[in-house]
Design an enzyme around this catalytic site. Structure first.
Site, PDB file in Angstrom:
ATOM      1  CD  GLU A 162      -5.395  -0.713  -9.226  1.00 40.70           C
ATOM      2  OE1 GLU A 162      -4.326  -1.284  -8.967  1.00 40.70           O
ATOM      3  OE2 GLU A 162      -6.500  -1.298  -9.213  1.00 40.70           O
ATOM      4  CG  PHE A 224       3.777 -10.605 -14.658  1.00 41.25           C
ATOM      5  CD1 PHE A 224       2.637 -11.391 -14.662  1.00 41.25           C
ATOM      6  CD2 PHE A 224       4.053  -9.866 -13.520  1.00 41.25           C
ATOM      7  CE1 PHE A 224       1.794 -11.441 -13.564  1.00 41.25           C
ATOM      8  CE2 PHE A 224       3.225  -9.908 -12.410  1.00 41.25           C
ATOM      9  CZ  PHE A 224       2.089 -10.704 -12.436  1.00 41.25           C
ATOM     10  CD  GLN A 225       0.963  -7.064 -12.503  1.00 37.99           C
ATOM     11  OE1 GLN A 225       1.775  -6.260 -12.074  1.00 37.99           O
ATOM     12  NE2 GLN A 225      -0.053  -7.514 -11.759  1.00 37.99           N
ATOM     13  CE  LYS A 274      10.335  -2.563  -9.983  1.00 36.43           C
ATOM     14  NZ  LYS A 274       9.858  -3.872  -9.481  1.00 36.43           N
ATOM     15  CG  MET A 594     -32.367   6.422 -15.230  1.00 38.41           C
ATOM     16  SD  MET A 594     -33.662   7.669 -14.976  1.00 38.41           S
ATOM     17  CE  MET A 594     -32.749   8.916 -14.077  1.00 38.41           C
TER      18      MET A 594
END
Length: 702
Positions: A162, A224-225, A274, A594
């Site tokens: 993602e 969940f999630q 959903k 760096m």
């Protein structure tokens, strides 16, 4: 505003300060049977925000009325300025634009039949012309992915993470100016977008991120999630929504795109539960947007009396310099005309590269911490600083008290919060740079700057340019990274689109590749996100593959460092599967270069976890290729991407040619010394007088 959409934003009130607009409490969140820790926090935020409603609306009304009164003053303006009549016309046009109308040639393939909420989401993308998206499926977003397969207009590029997809959406947006779109599932999918949202906000990138959410009845139950992504992203988005009614989807997504692209661009998040995605409905495409408060706070067209002050400042100056940033990328034509009319030299920020061509004699290249000596000299000695589309970032200014301390400051920016935020402006124009510069150019026809007024000043800058040119050490036994990028520029004729990760390679790419057109450069500026290079390159390649919106096909090169590349190397799979013309040009020094440079300069070379290679056998000491770690060539080959490693200077140019001549993706692993430093360098918090122009990691700096 619907009571079924939970929304918040970074907006501007009448005083130019950030505020949160009114938030209506979602019905699903008001039910006590669904109280969870998340739900209680959400309700508390909603109640607090409601208390701001009347004050914010009053401020919006007052601001709008004051602008109308000012515009209706008896002074006469040219036909391009905002008179009272024109402002009223603009208001009516804005109102009309808020009505959702079907784009030309778009046909609703469902007709009057009900369809899933997920299909409505995808149809909204079609109507907005967002035909390229970057989405990774999951439990709470799979309905949207199913709907994507039913669309013959919207094409998804399946990234492998993602964070990769949101950086790809940024790369798409940065190299086109269009809104980038990414889609992720709930929970970890949504939180993996967080870095990209913050990156897009700091770099003013137009983006819409759509996330799946758990069903409405589970919100606030620690399902969940489930993560409260609206709360998580509150401070790193321009605006965000939690959609609680399927009827709101067409309006919300239209608003999201409008908000992302107008004013100061930025990321907007839309969270869709959903069960909303699964619900059937017939969308009402005619529902108008409900953002009148936001519309009233958008900057109006610049007025002649404001721009006349800029022209007056030009006439009174003897040492002017332009300081241009990302806000000028879409006003490049007007900027070039302005420079042609005035002869004023131009210094660019990292984000503004390409707005003015590097090949022009008046280009001073980049200013700031790793800017050229002559650009920083010009700002230090200037008596007039023309700051167009910039925000006076600390990496540009260093010590604020000494930055342009001798100059009057003209600041043109679309965001009123940026004007005089860090550096006090003497002449302020709150406007998009394009109409502002266009208006100034028109005034200059009437009040031209005398020819040669700044010639002595330009000569003095060129003297410094000759004394302190950009340079690098010439060695025949190792590949000097600056020379490698210069060679790449020569072989591509400066016509490639360049993306980068973050680190030394990023600064060298900014210094040594020449940018003569806007939107040929994509890098993480404000946030400095390592891992940005490869996914943003694939996003740019999707935009410039020759099939999207009439853009020609262009090669895209990710100039990256070994540390930065590793953070999203999984996207090698994406560029191979999608057959994208992305070339990975890795400057491999086996270190976090760096940070090593700062260790060399300020920490007595003490290595504090900045070496990335084999602990028992460092390639720079053994010169054994078996000690190079990791083996990027084998890694690329495991993804079926052609790859090659180059160690000697004489092999570099042929290797670059082979990379460019190979169709599709390619990885070139360029081994470079870790002791090389990015120069010039102004230490953090320093001033022009502290600039460093020589030295590397082979000598003592303490």
């Amino acid at each position: 505003m619907s009571a079924n959409v939970w929304q918040q934003s970074h907006c501007m009130n009448g005083e130019g300060r950030t505020c949160r607009p009114a938030v209506q409490l979602p019905r699903a969140l008001s039910q006590t049977s669904r109280q969870g820790r998340c739900g209680r926090r959400q309700r508390a935020e909603a109640i607090r925000a409601q208390r701001h409603d009347s004050r914010v609306e009053a401020a919006s009304t007052k601001l709008t009325e004051s602008k109308i009164k000012e515009a209706q003053a008896p002074e006469q303006y040219d036909d391009w300025t905002a008179t009272g009549y024109q402002l009223e016309e603009a208001r009516q046009a804005a109102k009309a634009s808020m009505d959702s109308q079907s784009p030309e040639e778009w046909v609703d393939r469902f007709g009057d039949e009900p369809r899933k909420g997920a299909d409505i989401v995808v149809q909204c993308l079609e109507r907005e012309g967002a035909h390229r998206v970057f989405a990774y499926p999951g439990g709470c977003s799979m309905e949207i992915h199913q709907a994507l397969t039913r669309s013959n207009l919207v094409k998804n590029t399946l990234c492998r993470h993602e964070q990769g997809e949101i950086f790809a959406a940024e790369g798409y947006a940065k190299t086109t100016g269009d809104v980038g779109v990414c889609i992720a599932t709930s929970g970890p999918g949504a939180t993996n977008l967080v870095t990209g949202l913050a990156d897009a906000l700091l770099d003013s990138v137009p983006m819409v991120a759509i996330t799946g959410q758990v069903p409405r009845k589970l919100i606030g139950t620690d399902a969940f999630q489930e993560t409260p992504i609206v709360e998580v992203t509150r401070q790193i988005t321009k605006h965000n929504y939690l959609v609680m009614d399927i009827a709101d989807l067409p309006r919300v997504i239209k608003e999201a795109f409008y908000l992302a692209r107008t004013g100061r661009p930025g990321p907007v998040l839309v969270d869709v539960p959903k069960d909303i995605q699964q619900q059937l409905a017939v969308p009402d495409w005619s529902i108008p947007m409900a953002i009148s408060g936001y519309m009233s706070r958008l900057p109006q067209p610049p007025q002649e009396r404001e721009l006349k002050k800029v022209v007056d400042a030009l006439h009174g100056a003897r040492k002017p310099v332009l300081y241009v940033g990302g806000g000028c990328l879409d006003s490049s034509k007007e900027l070039r005309e302005f420079v042609a009319k005035t002869g004023i030299p131009v210094a660019s920020t990292l984000m503004g590269l390409g707005a003015f061509p590097d090949s022009d004699a008046l280009a001073l290249q980049m200013l700031g911490m790793h800017g050229t000596v002559f650009a920083n000299f010009a700002v230090d000695e200037a008596d007039l600083l023309l700051a167009f589309g910039v925000r006076f970032d600390d990496r540009v200014t260093g010590k604020l008290e000494t930055f342009a301390s001798k100059a009057r400051v003209v600041h043109i920016d679309i965001d009123p919060a940026e004007i005089s935020k860090n550096k006090e402006a003497h002449v302020m124009v709150c406007s998009d740079t394009r109409p502002a510069i266009k208006g100034i150019n028109k005034l200059l026809e009437q009040y031209p700057v005398p020819e040669g007024q700044y010639s002595t000043w330009v000569e003095s800058i060129n003297e410094v340019r000759e004394k302190f040119p950009m340079w690098y050490p010439e060695k025949d036994d190792v590949i000097i990274p600056q020379w490698a990028i210069q060679t790449l520029c020569e072989e591509t004729k400066g016509d490639a689109i360049i993306t980068t990760g973050v680190g030394q390679h990023q600064m060298w790419a900014a210094q040594w590749y020449k940018y003569n057109e806007p939107r040929r450069w994509a890098s993480s500026g404000g946030l400095g996100s390592m891992g940005f290079g490869l996914p943003s390159a694939l996003g740019a390649a999707v935009a410039w593959d020759g099939t999207d919106k009439g853009r020609p096909k262009k090669v895209v090169i990710d100039i990256d460092g070994d540390g930065s590349f590793l953070m999203n190397c999984q996207e090698l799979a994406t560029i191979f599967i999608e057959k994208l013309d992305v070339k990975c040009f890795i400057m491999n020094n086996q270190h976090l270069g760096m940070v090593v440079q700062w260790e060399d300069r300020f920490y007595k070379k003490n290595r504090a976890h900045t070496y990335l290679g084999h602990r028992d056998a460092e390639w720079h000491l053994t010169n054994e290729t078996k000690d190079i770690y990791p083996d990027f060539v084998k890694m690329a080959e495991s993804f079926s991407v052609p790859a090659k490693r180059v160690l000697r200077p004489e092999d570099l140019r042929p290797a670059i040619r082979e990379m460019l001549d190979t169709p599709g993706p390619y990885l070139l692993d360029v081994m470079v010394p870790h002791i090389e430093h990015v120069l010039p360098m102004i230490p953090g918090g320093g001033s022009y007088k502290d600039i460093i122009t020589t030295g590397d990691g082979s000598i003592e700096h303490y």
